[in-house]
Design an enzyme around this catalytic site. Structure first.
Site, PDB file in Angstrom:
ATOM      1  N   ARG A  62      38.677  41.888  38.282  1.00  0.00           N
ATOM      2  CA  ARG A  62      39.362  41.998  36.988  1.00  0.00           C
ATOM      3  C   ARG A  62      38.997  40.851  36.041  1.00  0.00           C
ATOM      4  O   ARG A  62      38.886  41.045  34.827  1.00  0.00           O
ATOM      5  CB  ARG A  62      40.874  42.022  37.247  1.00  0.00           C
ATOM      6  CG  ARG A  62      41.712  42.334  36.022  1.00  0.00           C
ATOM      7  CD  ARG A  62      43.112  42.726  36.455  1.00  0.00           C
ATOM      8  NE  ARG A  62      43.961  42.956  35.298  1.00  0.00           N
ATOM      9  CZ  ARG A  62      44.962  42.147  34.942  1.00  0.00           C
ATOM     10  NH1 ARG A  62      45.221  41.057  35.652  1.00  0.00           N
ATOM     11  NH2 ARG A  62      45.695  42.421  33.886  1.00  0.00           N
ATOM     12  N   HIS A  66      37.830  41.444  32.274  1.00  0.00           N
ATOM     13  CA  HIS A  66      38.590  40.884  31.149  1.00  0.00           C
ATOM     14  C   HIS A  66      37.773  39.857  30.372  1.00  0.00           C
ATOM     15  O   HIS A  66      38.045  39.607  29.198  1.00  0.00           O
ATOM     16  CB  HIS A  66      39.909  40.275  31.635  1.00  0.00           C
ATOM     17  CG  HIS A  66      40.981  41.303  31.823  1.00  0.00           C
ATOM     18  ND1 HIS A  66      42.283  41.124  31.404  1.00  0.00           N
ATOM     19  CD2 HIS A  66      40.949  42.542  32.366  1.00  0.00           C
ATOM     20  CE1 HIS A  66      43.004  42.204  31.684  1.00  0.00           C
ATOM     21  NE2 HIS A  66      42.201  43.077  32.283  1.00  0.00           N
ATOM     22  N   ASN A  94      46.600  39.097  29.704  1.00  0.00           N
ATOM     23  CA  ASN A  94      46.210  38.108  30.719  1.00  0.00           C
ATOM     24  C   ASN A  94      47.343  37.199  31.190  1.00  0.00           C
ATOM     25  O   ASN A  94      47.318  36.710  32.321  1.00  0.00           O
ATOM     26  CB  ASN A  94      45.089  37.214  30.161  1.00  0.00           C
ATOM     27  CG  ASN A  94      43.812  37.984  29.899  1.00  0.00           C
ATOM     28  OD1 ASN A  94      43.503  38.952  30.599  1.00  0.00           O
ATOM     29  ND2 ASN A  94      43.058  37.585  28.889  1.00  0.00           N
ATOM     30  N   HIS A 194      40.308  50.292  39.886  1.00  0.00           N
ATOM     31  CA  HIS A 194      41.730  50.294  40.263  1.00  0.00           C
ATOM     32  C   HIS A 194      41.948  50.845  41.673  1.00  0.00           C
ATOM     33  O   HIS A 194      43.085  51.025  42.094  1.00  0.00           O
ATOM     34  CB  HIS A 194      42.566  51.082  39.242  1.00  0.00           C
ATOM     35  CG  HIS A 194      42.832  50.305  37.992  1.00  0.00           C
ATOM     36  ND1 HIS A 194      43.548  50.801  36.929  1.00  0.00           N
ATOM     37  CD2 HIS A 194      42.482  49.039  37.635  1.00  0.00           C
ATOM     38  CE1 HIS A 194      43.624  49.881  35.978  1.00  0.00           C
ATOM     39  NE2 HIS A 194      42.974  48.808  36.374  1.00  0.00           N
TER      40      HIS A 194
END
Length: 319
Positions: A62, A66, A94, A194
């Site tokens: 992740r 991000h 975040n 995911h």
């Protein structure tokens, strides 16, 4: 006629070069001569971190995602707040959510030690750690393109604007990914990330109490650990096998058991339904597409050559 086709070919090649120019400076072999032990060192630390806490694999994956969606894959996410840095760590998607920064710090420290100086960028560490995390949890491997440099800036506002929200519907998700040069196949494949990790109750509460496209047993199950009021930080798995890279995420979507609204949006009567079905029964197709899309995502607006810098500390700009 021949000269016309040669001209068309030249035009095509110019376009092809223009679109690949940024990634042609990257190479999987970038560190082979300057520091051949860099990649094995990253792998060793990632494996140890994931072995210690399986959840860390999803967290490290992740971080790369991000980072790339905000001014490109430049490790801007890792910069701590200062008087001149408006840290992305404090952006809504975040804050109290992204994690694994201490693993990145450890990798940076050990890699710089083994290389004798800072030669491996924090941006490259994020890209390699994401791949090694996926592999450690049973997923596919791919050749990570290397040679990114680190930004000297960060943008909390861009992080708020660019990172996909867990309540987005399909058109919004498609647009969000298109803004980064990613298509629908990339969207579905990368959402398959995911298959790893957990999510906080506050992000899916609306879905389990007011959602329509949701399995009733799944809804009841999730409500047990996610109350209507409070408990926003309580965690639930994004799929039933949250510490194993597999296709359960997609099988769940077909059963209307996607945890986030943005997950279920991929299987809700829209243009991505068929791909979700394919991935649910074809792990090879998912793995191949996931690897390709990760390489593509890792090429977003990279800094190379003399742009940016190689940070000595991933949390701070060099002075």
């Amino acid at each position: 006629m021949a000269s016309r086709s040669i001209f068309q070919l030249q035009v095509f090649l110019i376009f092809a070069l223009a679109t690949t120019a940024f990634s042609s400076l990257l190479s999987p072999y970038y560190y082979e001569k300057v520091c051949p032990k860099a990649l094995p060192t990253i792998k060793r630390i990632v494996e140890a971190a994931v072995y210690k806490e399986r959840r860390m694999g999803g967290s490290l994956l992740r971080l790369h995602f991000h980072d790339c969606f905000v001014q490109g894959c430049d490790a801007s996410l890792l910069l701590d707040a200062t008087s001149t840095i408006d840290s992305e760590k404090n952006a809504r998607p975040n804050l109290n959510s992204t994690r694994g920064f201490e693993v990145i710090d450890q990798i940076k420290k050990e890699v710089d030690k083994i290389c004798g100086r800072p030669v491996v960028s924090c941006a490259d560490i994020l890209a390699v750690a994401a791949r090694d995390s996926v592999v450690a949890l049973g997923g596919p491997s791919w050749k990570v393109q290397l040679g990114r440099r680190d930004s000297t800036t960060a943008s909390r506002n861009l992080a708020n604007d660019n990172l996909p929200s867990p309540i987005m519907d399909l058109p919004a998700l498609i647009k969000n990914f298109k803004n980064q040069g990613l298509n629908e196949r990339d969207l579905v494949a990368l959402s398959g990330g995911h298959t790893l990790g957990l999510s906080q109750c506050g992000l899916f509460k609306e879905r389990i109490y007011n959602g329509t496209n949701i399995d009733s047993d799944f809804e009841k199950e999730r409500r047990k650990t996610c109350p209507r009021t409070g408990g926003d930080t309580k965690l639930s798995p994004l799929d039933p096998t949250f510490a194993r890279f597999d296709t359960a995420y997609f099988s769940n979507l077909i059963k209307k058991k996607g945890l986030l609204q943005s997950d279920q949006a991929l299987f809700s009567g829209g243009s991505t339904d068929e791909l979700v079905k394919t991935y649910s029964y074809n792990p090879k197709a998912f793995s191949a597409d996931f690897a390709n899309s990760m390489i593509k995502m890792g090429n977003i607006k990279v800094l190379t050559g003399k742009l940016g810098q190689i940070r000595s500390n991933c949390r701070k700009v060099n002075h």
